[in-house]
Design an enzyme around this catalytic site. Structure first.
Site, short mmCIF file in Angstrom:
data_model
loop_
_atom_site.label_atom_id
_atom_site.label_comp_id
_atom_site.label_asym_id
_atom_site.label_seq_id
_atom_site.Cartn_x
_atom_site.Cartn_y
_atom_site.Cartn_z
N GLU A 249 0.83 -9.13 8.15
CA GLU A 249 0.89 -7.70 8.45
C GLU A 249 1.81 -6.98 7.48
O GLU A 249 1.61 -5.83 7.11
CB GLU A 249 1.38 -7.53 9.90
N ASP B 281 -7.23 3.31 -25.56
CA ASP B 281 -7.77 2.96 -24.25
C ASP B 281 -7.94 4.21 -23.39
O ASP B 281 -7.16 5.15 -23.51
CB ASP B 281 -6.76 2.07 -23.49
N PRO C 60 0.82 -1.23 0.00
CA PRO C 60 0.00 0.00 0.00
C PRO C 60 0.85 1.28 0.00
O PRO C 60 0.40 2.34 -0.41
CB PRO C 60 -0.83 -0.10 1.29
N ARG D 245 -1.45 -7.19 -21.62
CA ARG D 245 -2.32 -6.82 -22.76
C ARG D 245 -1.66 -5.76 -23.64
O ARG D 245 -2.06 -5.56 -24.79
CB ARG D 245 -3.68 -6.34 -22.30
#
Ligand SMILES: Nc1nonc1C(=O)NC1CCNCC1
Length: 244
Positions: A115, A167, A88, A152
């Site tokens: 954790e 895109d 994160p 992709r």
């Protein structure tokens, strides 16, 4: 491209081998391998985690199994390539990051659980990437998202029926509205310009609607790109239309 993943839940990646990755692997565009680093533990109970020094809640991934699994990857592939730690605290994952990664020869993902990681694991890492400001149970889903968005973009991976050109985000703007047959569906018409055959008008309509969608949904993206004179003109029209 060679892709290695370190995970203690390798079966989570099986569905990928039946979709985009599977096609790319079958066509020799991608080598994909998941390594269960629990197989590299050197303790009786095959633990990959332990309690944090200094106390505190949660368990941390220990460095030894991961370092030894990475050594095995290096022995097999010659190097680790770009080493991505899902965390994160990492750099937010964006289309630009996917485009950067799509040019790599070899990428190794370290998908953690518990954790967090013993800090010394970060010595192996070239990039820390976050999927977003939320907490997952593990890094596997993040790795799958990054792999999907990156693979992709490898030339030839997407067949003629799909395209990464235009895109959302690849142009810096959100994609314009798209329509297919029938031209009239339950009284809902396709915009006439799209069936006019006038390619210049179609291109202008698509750019304007792309600007409109970005202006309404993600105005922050407009701050990040340099608009052409034509785009400035079209955006001014959109702003006038959307404020009346
Ligand atoms: N957001 C995230 N982007 O990448 N990884 C993310 C994440 O939440 N990882 C978890 C953090 C707590 N330990 C288990 C893994």
């Amino acid at each position: 491209m060679r892709i290695d993943v370190l995970s203690i839940f390798p079966d989570m990646f099986k569905p990928m081998t039946e979709s985009i990755i599977g096609k790319a692997v079958n066509r020799g565009l991608v080598d994909f391998s998941v390594t269960d680093f629990r197989n590299f533990t050197n303790n009786k109970h095959n633990n990959v985690d332990d309690t944090p020094f200094g106390g505190g809640a949660g368990m941390l991934l220990t460095p030894q199994p991961i370092f030894d699994a990475m050594d095995a990857i290096k022995a097999k592939a010659g190097d680790y390539g770009r080493v991505i730690l899902l965390d994160p605290a990492g750099v937010p994952f964006t289309q630009a990051v996917a485009e950067d990664l799509s040019g790599e020869e070899h990428i190794t993902f370290i998908a953690g659980h518990y954790e967090g990681y013993d800090e010394r694991i970060r010595e192996l890492v070239t990039d820390e990437i976050s999927l977003g400001d939320y907490v997952l149970t593990g890094g596997e889903l993040g790795a799958m998202v990054i792999i999907d968005a990156t693979v992709r973009l490898i030339p030839e991976v997407l067949g003629n029926r799909e395209s990464a050109i235009g895109d959302s985000f690849s142009t810096g703007l959100l994609e314009y509205p798209q329509y297919t047959r029938p031209a009239d569906f339950r009284g809902r018409q396709v915009p006439e310009v799209l069936t006019s055959g006038n390619h210049a008008k179609i291109a202008e309509w698509r750019m304007k609607e792309s600007l409109r969608r970005t202006y309404l949904r993600r105005p922050d993206l407009l701050e990040k790109i340099e608009l052409t004179k034509e785009q400035v003109k079209l955006l001014a029209e959109v702003e006038a239309e959307e404020t009346t």
